[in-house]
Design a protein around this motif. Structure first.
Motif, PDB file in Angstrom:
ATOM      1  N   MET A 253       0.821  -1.192   0.000  1.00 33.98           N
ATOM      2  CA  MET A 253       0.000   0.000   0.000  1.00 33.98           C
ATOM      3  C   MET A 253       0.870   1.264   0.000  1.00 33.98           C
ATOM      4  SD  MET A 253      -3.254  -0.988   0.113  1.00 33.98           S
ATOM      5  CE  MET A 253      -4.223   0.224   0.918  1.00 33.98           C
ATOM      6  N   PHE A 254       1.952   1.226   0.767  1.00 29.05           N
ATOM      7  CA  PHE A 254       2.798   2.410   0.797  1.00 29.05           C
ATOM      8  C   PHE A 254       3.490   2.613  -0.543  1.00 29.05           C
ATOM      9  CE2 PHE A 254       6.626   4.857   1.444  1.00 29.05           C
ATOM     10  CZ  PHE A 254       6.130   5.946   2.126  1.00 29.05           C
ATOM     11  N   ALA A 255       4.025   1.544  -1.106  1.00 28.77           N
ATOM     12  CA  ALA A 255       4.760   1.659  -2.369  1.00 28.77           C
ATOM     13  C   ALA A 255       3.856   2.155  -3.496  1.00 28.77           C
ATOM     14  CB  ALA A 255       5.378   0.314  -2.747  1.00 28.77           C
ATOM     15  N   GLU A 256       2.590   1.798  -3.459  1.00 24.76           N
ATOM     16  CA  GLU A 256       1.675   2.217  -4.521  1.00 24.76           C
ATOM     17  C   GLU A 256       1.093   3.609  -4.301  1.00 24.76           C
ATOM     18  OE1 GLU A 256       0.900   0.946  -7.503  1.00 24.76           O
ATOM     19  OE2 GLU A 256       2.506  -0.466  -7.063  1.00 24.76           O
ATOM     20  N   ARG A 257       0.538   3.851  -3.087  1.00 26.19           N
ATOM     21  CA  ARG A 257      -0.185   5.104  -2.857  1.00 26.19           C
ATOM     22  C   ARG A 257       0.233   5.876  -1.621  1.00 26.19           C
ATOM     23  NH1 ARG A 257      -6.318   3.797  -2.831  1.00 26.19           N
ATOM     24  NH2 ARG A 257      -5.561   2.446  -1.214  1.00 26.19           N
ATOM     25  N   GLY A 258       1.273   5.428  -0.945  1.00 27.75           N
ATOM     26  CA  GLY A 258       1.718   6.132   0.247  1.00 27.75           C
ATOM     27  C   GLY A 258       0.863   5.881   1.464  1.00 27.75           C
ATOM     28  N   LEU A 259       0.056   4.826   1.440  1.00 33.42           N
ATOM     29  CA  LEU A 259      -0.792   4.514   2.584  1.00 33.42           C
ATOM     30  C   LEU A 259      -0.047   3.629   3.570  1.00 33.42           C
ATOM     31  CD1 LEU A 259      -4.208   3.717   0.865  1.00 33.42           C
ATOM     32  CD2 LEU A 259      -3.524   5.804   2.029  1.00 33.42           C
ATOM     33  N   LEU A 260      -0.177   3.979   4.830  1.00 36.24           N
ATOM     34  CA  LEU A 260       0.435   3.176   5.890  1.00 36.24           C
ATOM     35  C   LEU A 260      -0.605   2.200   6.419  1.00 36.24           C
ATOM     36  CD1 LEU A 260       2.262   6.046   7.750  1.00 36.24           C
ATOM     37  CD2 LEU A 260       3.274   4.356   6.210  1.00 36.24           C
ATOM     38  N   VAL A 261      -0.220   0.957   6.531  1.00 31.85           N
ATOM     39  CA  VAL A 261      -1.109  -0.086   7.028  1.00 31.85           C
ATOM     40  C   VAL A 261      -0.669  -0.448   8.439  1.00 31.85           C
ATOM     41  CG1 VAL A 261      -1.919  -2.441   6.664  1.00 31.85           C
ATOM     42  CG2 VAL A 261      -1.439  -0.976   4.702  1.00 31.85           C
ATOM     43  N   SER A 262      -1.622  -0.529   9.349  1.00 27.56           N
ATOM     44  CA  SER A 262      -1.278  -0.932  10.711  1.00 27.56           C
ATOM     45  C   SER A 262      -2.143  -2.119  11.111  1.00 27.56           C
ATOM     46  CB  SER A 262      -1.463   0.226  11.689  1.00 27.56           C
ATOM     47  OG  SER A 262      -2.805   0.635  11.726  1.00 27.56           O
TER      48      SER A 262
ATOM     49  N   ASP B 291       6.943   6.434  12.724  1.00 28.87           N
ATOM     50  CA  ASP B 291       8.036   5.458  12.678  1.00 28.87           C
ATOM     51  C   ASP B 291       8.072   4.749  11.327  1.00 28.87           C
ATOM     52  OD1 ASP B 291       8.624   6.019  15.386  1.00 28.87           O
ATOM     53  OD2 ASP B 291       7.187   4.499  16.055  1.00 28.87           O
ATOM     54  N   TRP B 292       6.900   4.375  10.824  1.00 31.22           N
ATOM     55  CA  TRP B 292       6.837   3.704   9.526  1.00 31.22           C
ATOM     56  C   TRP B 292       7.303   4.636   8.410  1.00 31.22           C
ATOM     57  CZ3 TRP B 292       7.040  -1.158   8.885  1.00 31.22           C
ATOM     58  CH2 TRP B 292       6.448  -2.038   9.783  1.00 31.22           C
ATOM     59  N   LEU B 293       6.899   5.905   8.476  1.00 35.27           N
ATOM     60  CA  LEU B 293       7.347   6.856   7.447  1.00 35.27           C
ATOM     61  C   LEU B 293       8.863   6.995   7.461  1.00 35.27           C
ATOM     62  CD1 LEU B 293       4.695   9.696   7.665  1.00 35.27           C
ATOM     63  CD2 LEU B 293       5.071   8.114   5.765  1.00 35.27           C
ATOM     64  N   ILE B 294       9.431   7.109   8.651  1.00 36.87           N
ATOM     65  CA  ILE B 294      10.889   7.211   8.772  1.00 36.87           C
ATOM     66  C   ILE B 294      11.545   5.980   8.164  1.00 36.87           C
ATOM     67  CG2 ILE B 294      12.788   7.209  10.442  1.00 36.87           C
ATOM     68  CD1 ILE B 294      10.904   8.959  12.238  1.00 36.87           C
ATOM     69  N   MET B 295      10.992   4.818   8.459  1.00 41.00           N
ATOM     70  CA  MET B 295      11.555   3.577   7.940  1.00 41.00           C
ATOM     71  C   MET B 295      11.464   3.532   6.411  1.00 41.00           C
ATOM     72  SD  MET B 295      10.959   0.246   6.662  1.00 41.00           S
ATOM     73  CE  MET B 295       9.206   0.145   6.802  1.00 41.00           C
ATOM     74  N   HIS B 296      10.277   3.793   5.862  1.00 41.93           N
ATOM     75  CA  HIS B 296      10.093   3.751   4.408  1.00 41.93           C
ATOM     76  C   HIS B 296      11.027   4.742   3.705  1.00 41.93           C
ATOM     77  CE1 HIS B 296       6.812   0.927   4.077  1.00 41.93           C
ATOM     78  NE2 HIS B 296       6.084   1.595   4.949  1.00 41.93           N
ATOM     79  N   PHE B 297      10.994   5.982   4.140  1.00 39.61           N
ATOM     80  CA  PHE B 297      11.824   6.997   3.487  1.00 39.61           C
ATOM     81  C   PHE B 297      13.305   6.750   3.739  1.00 39.61           C
ATOM     82  CE2 PHE B 297       7.805   9.048   2.935  1.00 39.61           C
ATOM     83  CZ  PHE B 297       7.969   9.810   1.797  1.00 39.61           C
ATOM     84  N   GLY B 298      13.633   6.208   4.922  1.00 41.33           N
ATOM     85  CA  GLY B 298      15.026   5.932   5.253  1.00 41.33           C
ATOM     86  C   GLY B 298      15.656   4.883   4.363  1.00 41.33           C
TER      87      GLY B 298
END
Length: 85
Positions: free
Chosen positions: A1-10, A20-27
């Motif tokens: 979901m993040f790779a396609e549309r930037g949605l975070l799934v919890s 934390d997830w945003l930091i991880m993805h962008f990092g």
């Protein structure tokens, strides 16, 4: 979901916060291929006011911080303290 549309799934009992997830993805260099179309529905003026307010809050907080030199000096002094005292 993040790779396609930037949605975070919890999931239930998720140990990470969304930030934390945003930091991880962008990092790790992961960026969404496109944005979520729901973002197109946002009122542009309201978004601008929100971002301007956030920028002002960051600027105010940053202005209140000590310089890097002062901070590092204080941190080093603190770390050198004898914890047995």
């Amino acid at each position: 979901m993040f790779a396609e549309r930037g949605l975070l799934v919890s999931y239930d009992l998720e140990p990470f916060h969304p930030e934390d997830w945003l930091i991880m993805h962008f990092g790790i260099g992961r960026r969404p291929r496109r944005h979520d179309r729901l973002a197109d529905r946002a009122d542009a003026r309201r978004v601008r006011r929100y971002l301007d307010d956030a920028a002002q809050q960051v600027a105010t907080a940053a202005a209140a911080l000590p310089s890097n030199h002062v901070y590092m000096t204080q941190l080093e002094r603190y770390l050198r303290q004898d914890p047995r005292k």
